[in-house]
Design a protein around this motif. Sequence first.
Motif, PDB file in Angstrom:
ATOM      1  N   HIS A  92      60.425  28.667  74.119  1.00  0.00           N
ATOM      2  CA  HIS A  92      59.471  29.713  73.717  1.00  0.00           C
ATOM      3  C   HIS A  92      58.104  29.444  74.357  1.00  0.00           C
ATOM      4  CE1 HIS A  92      57.137  32.397  71.164  1.00  0.00           C
ATOM      5  NE2 HIS A  92      56.337  31.371  70.915  1.00  0.00           N
ATOM      6  N   LEU A 143      68.153  40.759  60.646  1.00  0.00           N
ATOM      7  CA  LEU A 143      68.800  41.358  61.819  1.00  0.00           C
ATOM      8  C   LEU A 143      70.175  41.899  61.489  1.00  0.00           C
ATOM      9  CD1 LEU A 143      67.988  38.647  64.525  1.00  0.00           C
ATOM     10  CD2 LEU A 143      66.916  40.872  64.258  1.00  0.00           C
ATOM     11  N   ARG A 144      70.798  41.362  60.459  1.00  0.00           N
ATOM     12  CA  ARG A 144      72.176  41.740  60.133  1.00  0.00           C
ATOM     13  C   ARG A 144      72.267  42.940  59.197  1.00  0.00           C
ATOM     14  NH1 ARG A 144      76.102  38.220  61.694  1.00  0.00           N
ATOM     15  NH2 ARG A 144      75.457  36.119  62.273  1.00  0.00           N
ATOM     16  N   GLU A 188      65.693  35.726  59.795  1.00  0.00           N
ATOM     17  CA  GLU A 188      66.772  36.013  60.750  1.00  0.00           C
ATOM     18  C   GLU A 188      67.845  36.893  60.107  1.00  0.00           C
ATOM     19  OE1 GLU A 188      68.154  32.528  62.712  1.00  0.00           O
ATOM     20  OE2 GLU A 188      69.611  33.620  63.923  1.00  0.00           O
ATOM     21  N   VAL A 221      60.711  34.301  64.306  1.00  0.00           N
ATOM     22  CA  VAL A 221      61.160  35.023  65.503  1.00  0.00           C
ATOM     23  C   VAL A 221      62.058  34.145  66.367  1.00  0.00           C
ATOM     24  CG1 VAL A 221      59.157  36.555  65.572  1.00  0.00           C
ATOM     25  CG2 VAL A 221      59.129  34.435  66.893  1.00  0.00           C
ATOM     26  N   LEU A 222      62.034  32.835  66.121  1.00  0.00           N
ATOM     27  CA  LEU A 222      62.946  31.936  66.849  1.00  0.00           C
ATOM     28  C   LEU A 222      64.121  31.503  65.971  1.00  0.00           C
ATOM     29  CD1 LEU A 222      60.533  29.627  68.881  1.00  0.00           C
ATOM     30  CD2 LEU A 222      61.760  31.653  69.639  1.00  0.00           C
ATOM     31  N   GLY A 223      64.197  32.049  64.778  1.00  0.00           N
ATOM     32  CA  GLY A 223      65.337  31.737  63.918  1.00  0.00           C
ATOM     33  C   GLY A 223      64.953  30.894  62.727  1.00  0.00           C
ATOM     34  N   GLU A 228      66.211  28.111  61.658  1.00  0.00           N
ATOM     35  CA  GLU A 228      66.135  26.659  61.861  1.00  0.00           C
ATOM     36  C   GLU A 228      64.756  26.261  62.358  1.00  0.00           C
ATOM     37  OE1 GLU A 228      68.447  28.532  63.406  1.00  0.00           O
ATOM     38  OE2 GLU A 228      70.454  27.723  63.083  1.00  0.00           O
ATOM     39  N   VAL A 229      64.217  27.056  63.298  1.00  0.00           N
ATOM     40  CA  VAL A 229      62.886  26.739  63.835  1.00  0.00           C
ATOM     41  C   VAL A 229      61.837  26.902  62.732  1.00  0.00           C
ATOM     42  CG1 VAL A 229      61.151  27.371  65.551  1.00  0.00           C
ATOM     43  CG2 VAL A 229      63.568  27.372  66.175  1.00  0.00           C
ATOM     44  N   PRO A 253      65.012  31.225  74.025  1.00  0.00           N
ATOM     45  CA  PRO A 253      63.974  31.280  72.976  1.00  0.00           C
ATOM     46  C   PRO A 253      64.171  32.483  72.063  1.00  0.00           C
ATOM     47  CG  PRO A 253      63.080  32.054  75.065  1.00  0.00           C
ATOM     48  CD  PRO A 253      64.513  31.709  75.324  1.00  0.00           C
ATOM     49  N   ALA A 254      65.260  32.509  71.338  1.00  0.00           N
ATOM     50  CA  ALA A 254      65.550  33.655  70.463  1.00  0.00           C
ATOM     51  C   ALA A 254      66.419  33.199  69.305  1.00  0.00           C
ATOM     52  CB  ALA A 254      66.267  34.747  71.250  1.00  0.00           C
ATOM     53  N   GLN A 255      66.486  34.059  68.283  1.00  0.00           N
ATOM     54  CA  GLN A 255      67.283  33.741  67.090  1.00  0.00           C
ATOM     55  C   GLN A 255      68.768  33.647  67.448  1.00  0.00           C
ATOM     56  OE1 GLN A 255      65.337  37.131  66.329  1.00  0.00           O
ATOM     57  NE2 GLN A 255      64.581  36.677  64.280  1.00  0.00           N
ATOM     58  N   SER A 256      69.471  32.767  66.737  1.00  0.00           N
ATOM     59  CA  SER A 256      70.906  32.547  67.027  1.00  0.00           C
ATOM     60  C   SER A 256      71.686  33.855  66.920  1.00  0.00           C
ATOM     61  CB  SER A 256      71.500  31.534  66.053  1.00  0.00           C
ATOM     62  OG  SER A 256      70.767  30.345  66.106  1.00  0.00           O
ATOM     63  N   THR A 257      71.319  34.704  65.946  1.00  0.00           N
ATOM     64  CA  THR A 257      72.047  35.948  65.718  1.00  0.00           C
ATOM     65  C   THR A 257      72.076  36.822  66.970  1.00  0.00           C
ATOM     66  OG1 THR A 257      71.195  35.844  63.479  1.00  0.00           O
ATOM     67  CG2 THR A 257      72.189  37.917  64.124  1.00  0.00           C
ATOM     68  N   ARG A 258      71.017  36.747  67.768  1.00  0.00           N
ATOM     69  CA  ARG A 258      70.947  37.614  68.950  1.00  0.00           C
ATOM     70  C   ARG A 258      71.745  37.062  70.133  1.00  0.00           C
ATOM     71  NH1 ARG A 258      66.644  41.333  68.448  1.00  0.00           N
ATOM     72  NH2 ARG A 258      65.120  40.762  66.890  1.00  0.00           N
ATOM     73  N   LEU A 291      58.408  16.035  66.693  1.00  0.00           N
ATOM     74  CA  LEU A 291      58.598  16.503  68.073  1.00  0.00           C
ATOM     75  C   LEU A 291      58.784  15.315  69.015  1.00  0.00           C
ATOM     76  CD1 LEU A 291      55.906  19.343  68.277  1.00  0.00           C
ATOM     77  CD2 LEU A 291      58.369  19.641  68.454  1.00  0.00           C
ATOM     78  N   VAL A 311      66.702  22.584  68.110  1.00  0.00           N
ATOM     79  CA  VAL A 311      65.588  23.347  67.523  1.00  0.00           C
ATOM     80  C   VAL A 311      64.345  23.159  68.383  1.00  0.00           C
ATOM     81  CG1 VAL A 311      64.047  23.493  65.528  1.00  0.00           C
ATOM     82  CG2 VAL A 311      66.499  23.229  65.171  1.00  0.00           C
ATOM     83  N   VAL A 312      64.104  21.907  68.744  1.00  0.00           N
ATOM     84  CA  VAL A 312      62.892  21.605  69.528  1.00  0.00           C
ATOM     85  C   VAL A 312      63.004  22.226  70.921  1.00  0.00           C
ATOM     86  CG1 VAL A 312      61.515  19.746  70.506  1.00  0.00           C
ATOM     87  CG2 VAL A 312      62.397  19.544  68.191  1.00  0.00           C
ATOM     88  N   HIS A 337      65.475  42.978  74.345  1.00  0.00           N
ATOM     89  CA  HIS A 337      65.708  43.762  73.136  1.00  0.00           C
ATOM     90  C   HIS A 337      66.228  45.151  73.495  1.00  0.00           C
ATOM     91  CE1 HIS A 337      65.512  45.084  69.118  1.00  0.00           C
ATOM     92  NE2 HIS A 337      64.438  45.815  69.249  1.00  0.00           N
ATOM     93  N   ARG A 342      64.513  24.929  71.660  1.00  0.00           N
ATOM     94  CA  ARG A 342      64.248  26.363  71.534  1.00  0.00           C
ATOM     95  C   ARG A 342      62.739  26.623  71.471  1.00  0.00           C
ATOM     96  NH1 ARG A 342      67.499  29.834  67.158  1.00  0.00           N
ATOM     97  NH2 ARG A 342      69.207  29.253  68.531  1.00  0.00           N
ATOM     98  N   LEU A 343      62.059  25.723  70.790  1.00  0.00           N
ATOM     99  CA  LEU A 343      60.614  25.843  70.684  1.00  0.00           C
ATOM    100  C   LEU A 343      59.957  25.669  72.057  1.00  0.00           C
ATOM    101  CD1 LEU A 343      58.409  26.139  68.527  1.00  0.00           C
ATOM    102  CD2 LEU A 343      58.440  23.656  68.272  1.00  0.00           C
ATOM    103  N   MET A 398      72.707  23.624  63.750  1.00  0.00           N
ATOM    104  CA  MET A 398      71.840  23.399  64.914  1.00  0.00           C
ATOM    105  C   MET A 398      71.163  22.036  64.772  1.00  0.00           C
ATOM    106  SD  MET A 398      69.087  26.168  66.246  1.00  0.00           S
ATOM    107  CE  MET A 398      68.479  26.175  67.906  1.00  0.00           C
TER     108      MET A 398
END
Lengths: 487, 356
Positions: free
Chosen positions: A13, B289-290, B286, B310-312, B314-315, A179-184, B348, A6-7, A209, A9-10, A1
């Motif tokens: 959020h 979750l698995r 993260e 909660v945003l992963g 990387e964040v 705005p969520a984790q990559s896994t989801r 940022l 990353v920014v 969810h 995604r922030l 990523m």
Amino acid sequence: MRERDVVRRLVAHAEGRPLPRGTTRQLHVAADEDLLIVAFVRMGGESRPWGIAFGRPGAEPELLTVPEGRNRDLVADMCSRFAPALLRHLRTPGFVDVPPTEAEELRPLRQVWLPNGSHADMLHHLAYAYTFTQWRPEGATTLNPLGRAAGWLFREAQRPGQQHVVTATEALRTSYTFPAQSTRLEHLGFLLTWLDPDVAPGERFAAAHEAEALAVSTALDPVLERSRIEKPLDDWHDARNEGDARRERARASEIARVLEEELRRRYRLTAQAISHLRADGRRTNRGVGRLIDAALEEQWHEHTQPELRHAAGADPPPFTPSPETDRDAAAAGARYMAHLASASLAEAVLLHDDEELQDEAIARGDGFRGTIADVEDRSRGRWMRTAWTVRDENPGPLRLREGSWVSIIGSPERRGTILAVRTGSDGRRTFEVEVSGHVTWPVGSEVGFVESSNHQLSQRKSQLIWSDDEPGSWLTHARPDDDEGRR
Amino acid sequence: MNGSGTARGNTRARFEQWAKNPACRANTLSAVHNVRMADVARRLGYRPSFGQSVFALTRGNNFERQILADGGARLLPELVRHGVLPEGAKGLADLRVRMNGGPLPSLPAAIDATRHWLGVLAGQTDSRTPLPAIIASPTVRIPKGVMLPEAVLILDVLAVRYDQGPPPELIVGEIKTYADRGGHTDPHKLAVARAQAGLYLHALELVLAEMGCSHVRLRRKGFLVLTRPGSNFPSVRAGEDLRHQAERARRGFELLEAAARGLPPFSPVADDPVEAVMRAETEYSEACLRFCDRADQCHASAVVEGNPAVLGDEVRRFLGEVDLGRAVALLNGEDPRSAGERDLLRRLRRAGVGRP
């Protein structure tokens, strides 16, 4: 990523909503009549489908299921009923009244939409199962073409910039930052709930969810298998062994109801993704047209032409790639180069029509913006060229070097070479770029450059690799027997 | 494949669970004391979500049974074809317990039988003595001091070569039911299989050393047994380099030991083990979750705490020590309060957001 992602995604959020990625939509969404949604379910531990849903957006899907996903005869029967729909959709010779005779006749491009990556993997499984099967006489007439088509679609799905196979999750992830984790982000229901305007921003994660609890991949929820299928399936086996046809049918219907419910959900979510992308408001990137041209060429050479020869009963039959491996070093090398060319083309053609992609390219150092400080005509005879001096007041990271090939942002056909890069004591950069042709932009105007696409070079290599007298042919044209001989 | 919960005493799954998030004390406690996180989740009012398909389990058991049936009639030729075993290799010692389709009554019996065979192999002086080329489900108890309070590992399969001995050479194999799709095989699943095989390699090293049989050669390259797509025949991936995975297991065991020693005193009899795991500190990431049935609860807490996880991952790495609430405040134009926040604001801005 990347840092920028990353920014983003922030920021998504902070705003409590997915952010559009790019100022344009970077993929083609075909018209309803040119688009086939396909969704699969499979039994835990199995690779072949247990049920298939397919149809056009806005229409009820056709649903095919078998009670026992491990019974290969039943599954093959089901797949041979699905095959004509897919093959007609792809205008496969032998399955349409008037087969195409050139790439242009494959227009408009036909797409296959799938819920997520696990459904694309099912194409590979179908290729494994049916490309060379000799199952009953109908194997050659329907299952072999289905296996070849599935194999081609699976291979095509790996080619960067392709437009034939679209997984809905990938399409949404390419179009939005969530705005969520990559896994989801592999869950289609999760993504669509985030995009649902009827859900209040503060409730979006909870709703997404909740949506995530319902499976969308080809595998079913193990709890569902245990609670609603295991017993009816056992009873179906018993009834079959006892010759109780009525009970057998009843149990099969019971299982079918569960599988159809699951298939419908996967189908409906994919259709929702399509509707959402169509209503997105962004125009389609102009570069997508180039990608469609390239996709049709690929379809013609990799699928339609061989199928024309199959349909004509060519002897020997045309080469059919194995689902397992290339089995031919030159073919593997050529496809590798074709993929490089596709990646380069896709990046280049989309970037010039999307400001955000341009910003991203510059942020990662693949380009720069600045003000033209000087323009000098350096033409010699018929060789027209112009040297520009460009000052970058806000320099960022830079991967370009002297000698790098660049294009003017917005005019990909205008190319140049960086002659010099100088960094002043204040950190500002000055570029000297030699632009081909007599291009005179006024001094003081803003200009941007990005790394030039080298897709033609890779395309050329992908053709040259077939030749057995080019450098490296000792490797690409060696045969296992030759190795034996050497030993 | 044996690690899929067939035996409570099988430690492999617990070790892998711990290795996925070693920073979480609740996870460590759960792994060390064999407390199922599903039970913890249920007690907390959450639905466990990591069940296994009943059909997949059956398929896995059938596949293993079929490839080992008739003295490994399906597996042996594949191992020979891929050079894991030499031409003419034959014979299978079946150390599976009855619940897995084998002849042995219990895990302790399997452990004893495994020690017996390892002793026989170590004592082999004449390579012409007929000994089996495959040992199915050898079971080892790791010497005391490694992973508390118990450590029993059931290996899937061992191939034994006698052609360069004595002593013979042992090769670790891992059996999986998913299809071998060449370069398209799920890399995550392959990585998990290699990690498991590496763990078994390390366990064998420990057991052989403890038995005084270190002269038995252990090949550092193992093999994976997958299915041929759409069939119940095996597809062998030979030459899987397990050196780094074995080292990871060695280091993991050490760290787990240290982590276990740092846990609060706990008596599985007197204390309520589920309650103890519930009370332990968590470290949400993260990766949870698995694998973790409790991830939903930890996510909810992380949202309240403003944990960037909660945003992963990387964040979280990008924000460092700054929590989500402060990061959003900086995005909205508030002034930084610390050096960390100033640095974040600079990054940022470099990425094109934040007040200039």
